[in-house]
Design an enzyme around this catalytic site. Structure first.
Site, PDB file in Angstrom:
ATOM      1  N   LYS A  52      27.674   5.605  17.166  1.00 34.18           N
ATOM      2  CA  LYS A  52      27.999   6.749  18.032  1.00 34.18           C
ATOM      3  C   LYS A  52      27.712   8.060  17.290  1.00 34.18           C
ATOM      4  O   LYS A  52      27.095   8.980  17.816  1.00 34.18           O
ATOM      5  CB  LYS A  52      29.473   6.680  18.473  1.00 34.18           C
ATOM      6  N   GLN A  96      38.591   4.737  18.633  1.00 31.62           N
ATOM      7  CA  GLN A  96      37.971   3.432  18.877  1.00 31.62           C
ATOM      8  C   GLN A  96      39.053   2.373  19.092  1.00 31.62           C
ATOM      9  O   GLN A  96      40.012   2.275  18.326  1.00 31.62           O
ATOM     10  CB  GLN A  96      37.058   3.076  17.690  1.00 31.62           C
ATOM     11  N   ASP A 119      36.093   9.347  26.473  1.00 28.17           N
ATOM     12  CA  ASP A 119      36.087   7.940  26.893  1.00 28.17           C
ATOM     13  C   ASP A 119      36.499   7.796  28.357  1.00 28.17           C
ATOM     14  O   ASP A 119      36.317   6.736  28.942  1.00 28.17           O
ATOM     15  CB  ASP A 119      37.079   7.128  26.043  1.00 28.17           C
TER      16      ASP A 119
HETATM   17  N1  GUN Z   1      36.254  -0.400  22.384  1.00 29.10           N
HETATM   18  C1  GUN Z   1      35.403  -1.095  23.175  1.00 29.10           C
HETATM   19  N2  GUN Z   1      34.755  -0.271  24.027  1.00 29.10           N
HETATM   20  C2  GUN Z   1      35.219   0.972  23.770  1.00 29.10           C
HETATM   21  C3  GUN Z   1      34.919   2.248  24.308  1.00 29.10           C
HETATM   22  O1  GUN Z   1      34.112   2.416  25.236  1.00 29.10           O
HETATM   23  N3  GUN Z   1      35.603   3.291  23.757  1.00 29.10           N
HETATM   24  C4  GUN Z   1      36.507   3.130  22.756  1.00 29.10           C
HETATM   25  N4  GUN Z   1      37.123   4.211  22.311  1.00 29.10           N
HETATM   26  N5  GUN Z   1      36.805   1.960  22.241  1.00 29.10           N
HETATM   27  C5  GUN Z   1      36.159   0.888  22.744  1.00 29.10           C
END
Ligand code: GUN
Length: 293
Positions: A52, A96, A119
């Protein structure tokens, strides 16, 4: 069978974001900034967060990964989030998931300012999505929607079957495709592990979205001829022939399902790539909202 190519869709989004960021910089404005918070050392999460950040830097956005110890308390984590909430140079915050068991995920999501919640997991953003007003939409479902639009897939009146009911994918994609809007207006069924026989549902799908988290769960006999198949799974399975000792597969048995489908996403190279592109798009949208651009 046609591939729904996540690389092509994500590159189009990233190219356009990159030029918008160049415009901001040419006006002397700061670039959007994404703060990514990683708690503990789950190897998959470490990989996701690193990619990311790398994607942000590649299009001229700023990003910082904050690595926190797995034994950080919930209050301490909320303190880190609060600092980014009040930092006007920070456009977006992501924590995350999953988090260590002693931390309540909902409390953490609630601590992020909704306008920085790139998110799209905050209840305010999910509520807006449910009633169909503009908001920050969770990245994986938003990426799936971009893919559907890019390939001009007809959804109106079609039967979409979503397998999986998570807050991250299943519930939001069902809400997106249910809206009375272009590239939505579908009849949506959400099914999940409590179903006695999931194939009763999956076989009816014009568009099947698999977000189960079980490697190659969807077999050819569970899919209708000509269906559009969207595979959200990213699963590691052992493979001694690979240097890392594993390979990535989706929730769909691609080899046997692909010949039956009209369109299908590969794994890797499908939904995962659009998820990251949409995260950057959300960060850019959050920046625009905060700066009233
Ligand atoms: N864990 C799995 N998918 C995601 C996501 O799209 N965002 C975040 N923050 N954690 C995740």
């Amino acid at each position: 069978m046609n591939l729904l190519d996540g690389k092509v869709v994500s590159e189009q989004i990233l190219t356009s974001l990159k030029s918008e960021i160049e415009v901001l910089k040419s006006k002397g404005l700061p670039a959007p900034f994404l703060a990514a918070i990683l708690v503990g050392n789950n190897p998959a999460s470490e990989t996701y967060v690193a990619s990311k950040k790398k994607s942000c830097l590649a299009i001229g956005m700023n990003s910082e990964v904050v690595n926190l110890s797995a034994d950080i308390s919930e209050a301490e984590l909320i303190e880190v989030i609060s600092k980014f909430n009040s930092d006007t140079s920070c456009s977006g915050i992501l924590v995350q998931l999953p988090l260590p068991k002693h931390i309540n995920e909902n409390n953490i999501i609630n601590a992020i300012l909704p306008e920085k919640d790139v998110d799209g997991f905050h209840p305010i953003n999910l509520g807006r999505l449910m009633i169909g007003t503009d908001t920050l939409v969770p990245c994986t479902p938003a990426g799936i929607h971009e893919m559907i639009k890019f390939y001009n897939i007809e959804t109106s009146g079609k039967h979409v079957v979503v397998v999986g009911r998570s807050n991250i994918v299943g519930k939001p994609i069902a809400n997106i495709l249910l809206q009375k809007k272009a590239f939505a207006n579908a009849v949506v069924t959400v099914c999940h592990s409590a179903a006695k026989d999931l194939s009763v549902f999956t076989k009816q799908a014009d568009i099947l979205i698999a977000a189960i988290g079980v490697p190659q769960f969807i077999k050819a006999d569970m899919v209708k001829d000509g269906a559009v198949v969207i595979d959200v799974g990213i699963n590691r399975i052992e493979d001694a022939s690979r240097p890392r000792g594993y390979r990535i597969v989706g929730d769909v048995d691609f080899e046997n399902v692909a010949p039956k489908s009209s369109f299908i996403t590969p794994v890797p190279g499908g939904v995962g790539l659009t998820t990251i592109a949409l995260l950057l798009k959300n960060t850019f949208l959050a920046y625009q909202m905060q700066n009233k651009l």
